[in-house]
Design a protein around this motif. Structure first.
Motif, PDB file in Angstrom:
ATOM      1  N   GLY A   1       0.795  -1.224   0.000  1.00 30.12           N
ATOM      2  CA  GLY A   1       0.000   0.000   0.000  1.00 30.12           C
ATOM      3  C   GLY A   1       0.826   1.272   0.000  1.00 30.12           C
ATOM      4  O   GLY A   1       0.283   2.364  -0.132  1.00 30.12           O
ATOM      5  N   ARG A   2       2.152   1.130   0.138  1.00 28.28           N
ATOM      6  CA  ARG A   2       3.069   2.272   0.069  1.00 28.28           C
ATOM      7  C   ARG A   2       2.682   3.403   1.033  1.00 28.28           C
ATOM      8  O   ARG A   2       2.782   4.581   0.715  1.00 28.28           O
ATOM      9  CB  ARG A   2       3.152   2.828  -1.347  1.00 28.28           C
ATOM     10  N   GLY A   3       2.184   3.029   2.203  1.00 28.33           N
ATOM     11  CA  GLY A   3       1.851   4.028   3.208  1.00 28.33           C
ATOM     12  C   GLY A   3       0.481   4.662   3.056  1.00 28.33           C
ATOM     13  O   GLY A   3       0.123   5.543   3.818  1.00 28.33           O
ATOM     14  N   SER A   4      -0.299   4.224   2.081  1.00 24.28           N
ATOM     15  CA  SER A   4      -1.628   4.779   1.830  1.00 24.28           C
ATOM     16  C   SER A   4      -2.700   3.833   2.374  1.00 24.28           C
ATOM     17  O   SER A   4      -2.782   2.679   1.945  1.00 24.28           O
ATOM     18  CB  SER A   4      -1.834   4.982   0.325  1.00 24.28           C
ATOM     19  N   ARG A   5      -3.507   4.314   3.296  1.00 24.18           N
ATOM     20  CA  ARG A   5      -4.594   3.477   3.830  1.00 24.18           C
ATOM     21  C   ARG A   5      -5.583   3.080   2.745  1.00 24.18           C
ATOM     22  O   ARG A   5      -6.099   1.971   2.745  1.00 24.18           O
ATOM     23  CB  ARG A   5      -5.318   4.217   4.949  1.00 24.18           C
ATOM     24  N   GLN A   6      -5.856   4.015   1.841  1.00 21.85           N
ATOM     25  CA  GLN A   6      -6.781   3.701   0.748  1.00 21.85           C
ATOM     26  C   GLN A   6      -6.210   2.603  -0.143  1.00 21.85           C
ATOM     27  O   GLN A   6      -6.940   1.697  -0.556  1.00 21.85           O
ATOM     28  CB  GLN A   6      -7.094   4.956  -0.067  1.00 21.85           C
ATOM     29  N   ALA A   7      -4.917   2.664  -0.431  1.00 21.76           N
ATOM     30  CA  ALA A   7      -4.296   1.629  -1.269  1.00 21.76           C
ATOM     31  C   ALA A   7      -4.296   0.283  -0.548  1.00 21.76           C
ATOM     32  O   ALA A   7      -4.507  -0.757  -1.180  1.00 21.76           O
ATOM     33  CB  ALA A   7      -2.880   2.035  -1.662  1.00 21.76           C
ATOM     34  N   VAL A   8      -4.092   0.273   0.760  1.00 22.92           N
ATOM     35  CA  VAL A   8      -4.161  -0.981   1.521  1.00 22.92           C
ATOM     36  C   VAL A   8      -5.578  -1.546   1.460  1.00 22.92           C
ATOM     37  O   VAL A   8      -5.765  -2.754   1.253  1.00 22.92           O
ATOM     38  CB  VAL A   8      -3.704  -0.777   2.988  1.00 22.92           C
ATOM     39  N   PHE A   9      -6.578  -0.691   1.607  1.00 20.26           N
ATOM     40  CA  PHE A   9      -7.976  -1.123   1.526  1.00 20.26           C
ATOM     41  C   PHE A   9      -8.263  -1.773   0.173  1.00 20.26           C
ATOM     42  O   PHE A   9      -8.828  -2.874   0.101  1.00 20.26           O
ATOM     43  CB  PHE A   9      -8.899   0.087   1.756  1.00 20.26           C
ATOM     44  N   VAL A  10      -7.851  -1.107  -0.901  1.00 25.63           N
ATOM     45  CA  VAL A  10      -8.076  -1.641  -2.252  1.00 25.63           C
ATOM     46  C   VAL A  10      -7.296  -2.943  -2.440  1.00 25.63           C
ATOM     47  O   VAL A  10      -7.799  -3.893  -3.058  1.00 25.63           O
ATOM     48  CB  VAL A  10      -7.715  -0.595  -3.326  1.00 25.63           C
ATOM     49  N   THR A  11      -6.083  -3.013  -1.898  1.00 22.89           N
ATOM     50  CA  THR A  11      -5.281  -4.231  -1.996  1.00 22.89           C
ATOM     51  C   THR A  11      -5.998  -5.397  -1.327  1.00 22.89           C
ATOM     52  O   THR A  11      -6.061  -6.503  -1.880  1.00 22.89           O
ATOM     53  CB  THR A  11      -3.893  -4.021  -1.357  1.00 22.89           C
ATOM     54  N   ARG A  12      -6.545  -5.167  -0.138  1.00 25.83           N
ATOM     55  CA  ARG A  12      -7.292  -6.225   0.558  1.00 25.83           C
ATOM     56  C   ARG A  12      -8.476  -6.705  -0.290  1.00 25.83           C
ATOM     57  O   ARG A  12      -8.707  -7.909  -0.409  1.00 25.83           O
ATOM     58  CB  ARG A  12      -7.802  -5.727   1.906  1.00 25.83           C
ATOM     59  N   LEU A  13      -9.206  -5.756  -0.868  1.00 29.38           N
ATOM     60  CA  LEU A  13     -10.336  -6.129  -1.733  1.00 29.38           C
ATOM     61  C   LEU A  13      -9.859  -6.929  -2.945  1.00 29.38           C
ATOM     62  O   LEU A  13     -10.495  -7.915  -3.338  1.00 29.38           O
ATOM     63  CB  LEU A  13     -11.099  -4.887  -2.189  1.00 29.38           C
ATOM     64  N   ALA A  14      -8.743  -6.510  -3.531  1.00 24.95           N
ATOM     65  CA  ALA A  14      -8.205  -7.199  -4.709  1.00 24.95           C
ATOM     66  C   ALA A  14      -7.779  -8.622  -4.357  1.00 24.95           C
ATOM     67  O   ALA A  14      -8.001  -9.558  -5.144  1.00 24.95           O
ATOM     68  CB  ALA A  14      -7.034  -6.420  -5.291  1.00 24.95           C
ATOM     69  N   LEU A  15      -7.186  -8.811  -3.185  1.00 27.73           N
ATOM     70  CA  LEU A  15      -6.779 -10.157  -2.761  1.00 27.73           C
ATOM     71  C   LEU A  15      -8.002 -11.042  -2.539  1.00 27.73           C
ATOM     72  O   LEU A  15      -7.996 -12.227  -2.909  1.00 27.73           O
ATOM     73  CB  LEU A  15      -5.920 -10.081  -1.502  1.00 27.73           C
ATOM     74  N   LEU A  16      -9.038 -10.485  -1.958  1.00 29.74           N
ATOM     75  CA  LEU A  16     -10.288 -11.227  -1.784  1.00 29.74           C
ATOM     76  C   LEU A  16     -10.878 -11.600  -3.142  1.00 29.74           C
ATOM     77  O   LEU A  16     -11.264 -12.747  -3.377  1.00 29.74           O
ATOM     78  CB  LEU A  16     -11.278 -10.395  -0.969  1.00 29.74           C
ATOM     79  N   TYR A  17     -10.920 -10.635  -4.038  1.00 32.55           N
ATOM     80  CA  TYR A  17     -11.424 -10.844  -5.395  1.00 32.55           C
ATOM     81  C   TYR A  17     -10.619 -11.933  -6.115  1.00 32.55           C
ATOM     82  O   TYR A  17     -11.194 -12.827  -6.745  1.00 32.55           O
ATOM     83  CB  TYR A  17     -11.334  -9.513  -6.148  1.00 32.55           C
ATOM     84  N   ALA A  18      -9.305 -11.870  -6.000  1.00 35.21           N
ATOM     85  CA  ALA A  18      -8.446 -12.883  -6.644  1.00 35.21           C
ATOM     86  C   ALA A  18      -8.757 -14.267  -6.091  1.00 35.21           C
ATOM     87  O   ALA A  18      -8.777 -15.249  -6.837  1.00 35.21           O
ATOM     88  CB  ALA A  18      -6.981 -12.537  -6.440  1.00 35.21           C
ATOM     89  N   GLY A  19      -8.991 -14.349  -4.797  1.00 31.63           N
ATOM     90  CA  GLY A  19      -9.343 -15.636  -4.192  1.00 31.63           C
ATOM     91  C   GLY A  19     -10.655 -16.176  -4.727  1.00 31.63           C
ATOM     92  O   GLY A  19     -10.797 -17.385  -4.950  1.00 31.63           O
ATOM     93  N   LEU A  20     -11.616 -15.271  -4.948  1.00 30.85           N
ATOM     94  CA  LEU A  20     -12.902 -15.699  -5.501  1.00 30.85           C
ATOM     95  C   LEU A  20     -12.747 -16.235  -6.927  1.00 30.85           C
ATOM     96  O   LEU A  20     -13.497 -17.114  -7.342  1.00 30.85           O
ATOM     97  CB  LEU A  20     -13.909 -14.547  -5.476  1.00 30.85           C
ATOM     98  N   TRP A  21     -11.764 -15.711  -7.659  1.00 31.84           N
ATOM     99  CA  TRP A  21     -11.474 -16.188  -9.018  1.00 31.84           C
ATOM    100  C   TRP A  21     -10.495 -17.359  -8.980  1.00 31.84           C
ATOM    101  O   TRP A  21      -9.960 -17.754  -9.998  1.00 31.84           O
ATOM    102  CB  TRP A  21     -10.909 -15.057  -9.875  1.00 31.84           C
ATOM    103  N   ARG A  22     -10.223 -17.876  -7.776  1.00 32.02           N
ATOM    104  CA  ARG A  22      -9.341 -19.020  -7.548  1.00 32.02           C
ATOM    105  C   ARG A  22      -7.894 -18.766  -7.936  1.00 32.02           C
ATOM    106  O   ARG A  22      -7.180 -19.665  -8.383  1.00 32.02           O
ATOM    107  CB  ARG A  22      -9.875 -20.266  -8.233  1.00 32.02           C
TER     108      ARG A  22
END
Length: 129
Positions: free
Chosen positions: A15-36
């Motif tokens: 997230g490079r120190g950005s809370r918003q980027a960390v939030f989006v990263t968490r969502l992206a990791l969840l999304y990637a898991g849903l796509w296996r």
């Protein structure tokens, strides 16, 4: 790729120190898991690389926050390019996708300033003629 650093430290780095980027990263990791997809952390470029996705991303891959989603497009030059997009997510936060899409509407592909900043050759773009 590494597993020696805690997941929370990897998220902070991605997230490079950005809370918003960390939030989006968490969502992206969840999304990637849903796509296996399978997520691993790249220490050099400080991004999560989510591979094995059969869809759910644009072109050869897409970066959301500090997570790069792809089927298998993981060349080092591509990861370098995508890490710059992670920097852009950190800089602009949740406004980045709107900024990117507005720029893409005006200047497609290699003329897009965000793609140029990330490195056209690394991203597989041809230099504009």
């Amino acid at each position: 790729m590494s597993g020696t650093v805690s997941r929370s430290e990897q998220l902070r780095r991605a997230g490079r120190g950005s809370r918003q980027a960390v939030f989006v990263t968490r969502l992206a990791l969840l999304y990637a898991g849903l796509w296996r997809g399978t997520a691993s952390f790249d220490d050099e470029f400080e991004i999560f690389v989510c591979t094995g996705l059969r869809g759910g991303f644009g072109r050869g891959g897409t970066t959301f926050g500090g997570a790069y989603l792809t089927k298998g497009n993981t060349a080092r030059r591509v990861l370098r390019h995508e890490s710059v997009h992670a920097d852009q997510w950190a800089r602009f936060g949740l406004t980045f996708p709107f900024r990117y899409l507005a720029e893409e509407a005006r200047h497609r592909g290699p003329a897009n300033k965000y793609e140029r900043e990330a490195g056209l050759a690394d991203g597989g773009y041809r230099q504009p003629g």
